[in-house]
Design an enzyme around this catalytic site. Structure first.
Site, PDB file in Angstrom:
ATOM      1  N   GLN A   1       0.823  -1.219   0.000  1.00 44.83           N
ATOM      2  CA  GLN A   1       0.000   0.000   0.000  1.00 44.83           C
ATOM      3  C   GLN A   1       0.855   1.266   0.000  1.00 44.83           C
ATOM      4  OE1 GLN A   1      -3.109   0.782  -0.457  1.00 44.83           O
ATOM      5  NE2 GLN A   1      -3.860  -1.299  -0.689  1.00 44.83           N
ATOM      6  N   SER A   2       2.049   1.200  -0.553  1.00 47.36           N
ATOM      7  CA  SER A   2       2.958   2.350  -0.555  1.00 47.36           C
ATOM      8  C   SER A   2       2.357   3.580  -1.254  1.00 47.36           C
ATOM      9  CB  SER A   2       4.252   1.958  -1.276  1.00 47.36           C
ATOM     10  OG  SER A   2       5.019   3.099  -1.578  1.00 47.36           O
TER      11      SER A   2
END
Ligand SMILES: *Cc1c(COP(=O)(O)O)cnc(C)c1O
Length: 320
Positions: free
Chosen positions: A73-74
């Protein structure tokens, strides 16, 4: 004289900065918010500013491919993907759902929506690996870079989170946007790979403004990495602004269960800000930082004029 780093305009700056009147009243503070969630670039966030200085390097090296890594989920990968789209550059990223330092974190599985959906729309190539240490994630990215080079790609590797002296320079410059406002007693924000904190700490070095990072990574040794970025920034701008590890104000009390895993106090802080001011935070970074702000304010440990620097991350709200 050092040469000023080249900038590729990506974000709509200056970002808005406004008072939070309901919470100011409730907490007995003069509380303001700097809206880097509203950069106007790829759903906002602090990585856009860093990329303005990181992408010219990619262009000058004539790279056709960038390789990076991060959590699934960067926020960085999403914003890097958008910058690469603008420049017609291929973006490949090694990702793990929950990379960890020593021990796996018992996190709930994060969904594949949120940033992952945006990455897909941007054409980012995510190479997924089973959860393992950060070290093995970096090694996976290096291996991908090696393979793509051997296939003839002109690869430029970008460090995790865009944290480098150039990334810190972006926040050193961003501090200029507060000019014209009365001085803040405290500037508080979510801190992780460090370049946001290094840049802001450099900008306010020697002033009366307390620059306070709320850690989102449970690694006390991380200030050693911050100091290295800081030495690089000092060299880059040719000023005596290097900061030693022990001089960084980094509060580890609000990390919760671990990096990338939502905390109860963070989720509660998200609701508090939404239900008082109608502003959204995220579960991985800014929610935890705002939990720190609320707790420190209630304990009387921050007072007067306080600025919460919102670093973005809101797409991850759709993956919890
Ligand atoms: C990356 C990130 C941070 C941390 O910034 P660093 O410069 O890596 O310390 C904080 N908030 C959000 C939303 C981020 O994406």
């Amino acid at each position: 004289m050092p040469i000023a780093p080249e900038r590729l305009p990506l974000v709509l700056s200056p970002t808005p900065c406004h008072r939070l009147s309901v919470l100011s009243e409730r907490l007995g503070l003069e509380l303001w918010i700097k809206r880097d969630d509203l950069t106007g670039f790829a759903f906002g966030g602090n990585k856009g500013r860093k990329l303005e200085y990181l992408m010219p390097e990619v262009i000058s090296k004539r790279a056709d491919t960038v390789v990076t890594c991060g959590a699934l989920q960067s926020n960085f990968i999403r914003q890097l993907g958008a910058a690469c789209s603008r420049l017609g550059i291929r973006c490949v990223a090694a990702v793990m759902s929950h990379p960890y330092e020593d021990e796996p974190v018992a996190g709930v599985e994060r969904g594949e929506s949120g940033n992952v959906l945006l990455d897909e729309l941007l054409g980012v190539e995510l190479r997924k690996f089973a959860d393992d240490t950060w070290e093995s994630l970096y090694a996976a990215a290096a291996q991908i870079a090696f393979e793509l080079r051997s296939q003839g790609a002109a690869v430029h590797e970008i460090p995790i989170g865009g944290s480098s002296p150039l990334g810190a320079y972006a926040y050193y410059m961003a501090a200029e946007e507060l000019r014209g406002l009365p001085e803040f007693d405290t500037i508080l924000f979510a801190s992780s790979s460090g370049s946001t904190q290094v840049g802001l700490a450099a900008a306010f070095k020697g002033s009366d403004t307390h620059v306070l990072g709320i850690a989102c990574d449970p690694e006390p040794e991380i200030t050693g990495d911050f100091a290295k970025i800081s030495a690089g920034l000092a060299e880059l701008i040719g000023a005596n602004i290097a900061i030693r590890p022990e001089e960084f104000n980094l509060d580890f009390d609000f990390v919760g269960p671990g990096y990338g895993v939502a905390s109860d106090s963070g989720m509660s802080a998200i609701r508090t800000l939404a239900q008082t001011e109608g502003v959204f935070l995220d579960p991985v970074y800014t929610g935890k930082a705002f939990a720190g702000l609320l707790s420190l304010a209630l304990a009387g440990r921050i007072k007067g004029r306080v600025l919460f620097w919102h670093t973005g991350g809101t797409p991850a709200l759709f993956s919890v």
